[in-house]
Design a protein around this motif. Structure first.
Motif, PDB file in Angstrom:
ATOM      1  N   THR A 137       0.836  -1.201   0.000  1.00 39.92           N
ATOM      2  CA  THR A 137       0.000   0.000   0.000  1.00 39.92           C
ATOM      3  C   THR A 137       0.870   1.250   0.000  1.00 39.92           C
ATOM      4  O   THR A 137       0.550   2.234  -0.675  1.00 39.92           O
ATOM      5  N   ALA A 138       1.974   1.211   0.743  1.00 40.91           N
ATOM      6  CA  ALA A 138       2.900   2.347   0.750  1.00 40.91           C
ATOM      7  C   ALA A 138       3.472   2.574  -0.648  1.00 40.91           C
ATOM      8  O   ALA A 138       3.559   3.718  -1.125  1.00 40.91           O
ATOM      9  N   VAL A 139       3.856   1.488  -1.316  1.00 39.19           N
ATOM     10  CA  VAL A 139       4.385   1.593  -2.678  1.00 39.19           C
ATOM     11  C   VAL A 139       3.327   2.197  -3.609  1.00 39.19           C
ATOM     12  O   VAL A 139       3.626   3.069  -4.434  1.00 39.19           O
ATOM     13  N   ALA A 140       2.086   1.737  -3.460  1.00 46.01           N
ATOM     14  CA  ALA A 140       1.002   2.234  -4.317  1.00 46.01           C
ATOM     15  C   ALA A 140       0.750   3.717  -4.091  1.00 46.01           C
ATOM     16  O   ALA A 140       0.520   4.475  -5.055  1.00 46.01           O
ATOM     17  N   VAL A 141       0.772   4.165  -2.836  1.00 43.79           N
ATOM     18  CA  VAL A 141       0.522   5.581  -2.531  1.00 43.79           C
ATOM     19  C   VAL A 141       1.589   6.458  -3.177  1.00 43.79           C
ATOM     20  O   VAL A 141       1.280   7.476  -3.818  1.00 43.79           O
ATOM     21  N   VAL A 142       2.845   6.077  -3.029  1.00 42.59           N
ATOM     22  CA  VAL A 142       3.939   6.862  -3.615  1.00 42.59           C
ATOM     23  C   VAL A 142       3.846   6.857  -5.138  1.00 42.59           C
ATOM     24  O   VAL A 142       4.024   7.887  -5.795  1.00 42.59           O
ATOM     25  N   PHE A 143       3.539   5.691  -5.714  1.00 47.75           N
ATOM     26  CA  PHE A 143       3.418   5.593  -7.173  1.00 47.75           C
ATOM     27  C   PHE A 143       2.293   6.468  -7.704  1.00 47.75           C
ATOM     28  O   PHE A 143       2.468   7.197  -8.682  1.00 47.75           O
ATOM     29  N   LEU A 144       1.130   6.410  -7.061  1.00 50.13           N
ATOM     30  CA  LEU A 144      -0.010   7.192  -7.534  1.00 50.13           C
ATOM     31  C   LEU A 144       0.237   8.691  -7.392  1.00 50.13           C
ATOM     32  O   LEU A 144      -0.172   9.479  -8.251  1.00 50.13           O
ATOM     33  N   ASP A 145       0.878   9.096  -6.308  1.00 47.93           N
ATOM     34  CA  ASP A 145       1.205  10.515  -6.135  1.00 47.93           C
ATOM     35  C   ASP A 145       2.153  10.970  -7.239  1.00 47.93           C
ATOM     36  O   ASP A 145       1.967  12.033  -7.836  1.00 47.93           O
ATOM     37  N   MET A 146       3.171  10.154  -7.516  1.00 45.45           N
ATOM     38  CA  MET A 146       4.122  10.484  -8.577  1.00 45.45           C
ATOM     39  C   MET A 146       3.424  10.534  -9.939  1.00 45.45           C
ATOM     40  O   MET A 146       3.623  11.466 -10.725  1.00 45.45           O
ATOM     41  N   LEU A 147       2.568   9.535 -10.211  1.00 40.74           N
ATOM     42  CA  LEU A 147       1.864   9.469 -11.491  1.00 40.74           C
ATOM     43  C   LEU A 147       0.977  10.687 -11.694  1.00 40.74           C
ATOM     44  O   LEU A 147       0.953  11.283 -12.778  1.00 40.74           O
ATOM     45  N   ARG A 148       0.249  11.070 -10.647  1.00 41.58           N
ATOM     46  CA  ARG A 148      -0.669  12.210 -10.744  1.00 41.58           C
ATOM     47  C   ARG A 148       0.072  13.491 -11.111  1.00 41.58           C
ATOM     48  O   ARG A 148      -0.315  14.207 -12.029  1.00 41.58           O
ATOM     49  N   TYR A 149       1.167  13.780 -10.426  1.00 45.75           N
ATOM     50  CA  TYR A 149       1.848  15.037 -10.664  1.00 45.75           C
ATOM     51  C   TYR A 149       2.679  15.019 -11.936  1.00 45.75           C
ATOM     52  O   TYR A 149       2.826  16.044 -12.609  1.00 45.75           O
ATOM     53  N   MET A 150       3.225  13.873 -12.306  1.00 46.41           N
ATOM     54  CA  MET A 150       3.922  13.780 -13.589  1.00 46.41           C
ATOM     55  C   MET A 150       2.947  13.983 -14.736  1.00 46.41           C
ATOM     56  O   MET A 150       3.242  14.677 -15.713  1.00 46.41           O
ATOM     57  N   ASP A 151       1.773  13.371 -14.637  1.00 46.92           N
ATOM     58  CA  ASP A 151       0.761  13.509 -15.679  1.00 46.92           C
ATOM     59  C   ASP A 151       0.297  14.954 -15.786  1.00 46.92           C
ATOM     60  O   ASP A 151       0.156  15.502 -16.886  1.00 46.92           O
ATOM     61  N   ALA A 152       0.063  15.602 -14.643  1.00 49.17           N
ATOM     62  CA  ALA A 152      -0.397  16.992 -14.655  1.00 49.17           C
ATOM     63  C   ALA A 152       0.636  17.911 -15.295  1.00 49.17           C
ATOM     64  O   ALA A 152       0.291  18.776 -16.117  1.00 49.17           O
TER      65      ALA A 152
END
Length: 332
Positions: A137-152
């Protein structure tokens, strides 16, 4: 010392549209703290950014302990950290002291805070329960945060490039149209409707463009023609939310963070084991709204391609109408 009023803070620092968490749960406190800070201290935006990081790390320390009192304290500290994080931008806009370095520092420290708190929160629960699901879950949270801001950031960059290219083509078409009229002895007139409509093909999209306009700027945001045509009801919802400064992107990276680092610990303090389910629900909500942004961006790219093709056809037609010497002058 300065003498900023609360209205000054609101007019100069509030974004035209913002996350509902910020509008409802942060701005009422942050605006008052900004007024006091700006009027009575010399605290800089960068100092507030550092303070936000330190509070975030303190929240992480509480999360790492893992027991319910520390989960509550960690959630409170994270909310205060985010409030301080909002204050740095407001102080910069109010006093005109923003900088490129400050923007970079704010972005990097935000990512560090998320990383540290994700590891601490899930690591603390793993230490208590031994459940390896917290690690993933920790890995997923960091990945999703990174994905969101990279995409934006990438969508923001590409949309700016699209606007620049469309604007350059429109300007060239307008110049050629005036040159043709002069060559034919006609009186120059304003640019044609087909050229003006091309300019609006890539309108401002606050959700995709990370809009930084403030209330006093009175922005006039446009939606993509394709999206508005397919979902006419969207404009009505958008306008209702806009009156409260709330953007239609209801679960963004901000709400995702708050779901993980505030709502989940608060619920877990009452219902042990609730951190993963709340995190999963927050992730699903964010991803759903991210897909909407991507879909809007796809429609926007189609509008862009169609309008750029129309402009290019117009440019080629106008060039063909110019006498040789006029064509050489316009090309030069």
């Amino acid at each position: 010392m300065a003498n900023f009023t609360l209205d000054d803070v609101r007019q100069r620092t509030y974004k035209a549209r913002d996350a509902w968490w910020t509008v409802l749960l942060v701005d009422p406190l942050a605006s008052r703290l900004v007024r006091v800070t700006a009027n009575r201290t010399n605290i800089t935006p960068n100092q507030l950014t550092v303070g936000a990081l330190l509070l975030g790390l303190a929240a992480g320390g509480c999360f790492a302990v893992g027991s319910w009192p520390y989960l509550l304290l960690g959630a409170l500290l994270y909310h205060l950290s985010f409030t301080l994080d909002c204050m740095d931008g407001k102080i910069a806009r109010l006093k005109g002291t923003g900088s490129v370095f400050g923007a970079w520092l704010d972005y990097i420290f935000d990512r560090v805070r998320v990383l540290a708190c994700a590891i601490a929160l899930m690591g603390g629960q793993y230490a208590i329960t031994g459940n390896v699901a917290y690690v993933w879950t920790a890995v997923a949270v960091v990945f999703l945060d990174m994905l969101r801001y990279m995409d934006a950031l990438e969508i923001y960059k590409v949309r700016n490039q699209m606007r620049a290219k469309l604007g350059a083509a429109r300007e060239e078409a307008q110049t050629l149209e005036l040159a043709v009229r002069r060559a034919n002895g006609e009186t120059p007139v304003a640019v044609g409707d087909e050229l003006r409509s091309a300019e609006g093909a890539i309108g401002a999209d606050p959700e995709a463009d990370m809009e930084e306009q403030v209330v006093g700027d009175n922005p006039n945001a446009q939606l993509q023609a394709g999206f508005n045509k397919q979902f006419p009801w969207y404009a009505r919802i958008r306008n209702v939310l806009k009156r409260g400064r709330i953007r239609p992107h209801l679960i963004s990276g901000i709400e995702f963070q708050m779901g993980v680092f505030i709502v989940a610990p608060l619920v877990a303090a009452l219902i042990p084991g609730a951190i993963i389910p709340v995190t999963v629900l927050s992730a699903i909500g964010m991803l759903a709204f991210e897909f909407i942004i991507i879909y809007k961006f796809w429609l926007s790219s189609r509008d862009y391609s169609r309008n750029l093709a129309k402009l290019q056809t117009k440019i080629d037609s106008l060039r063909a109408q110019l006498p040789a010497e006029e064509f050489a002058a316009s090309s030069g």
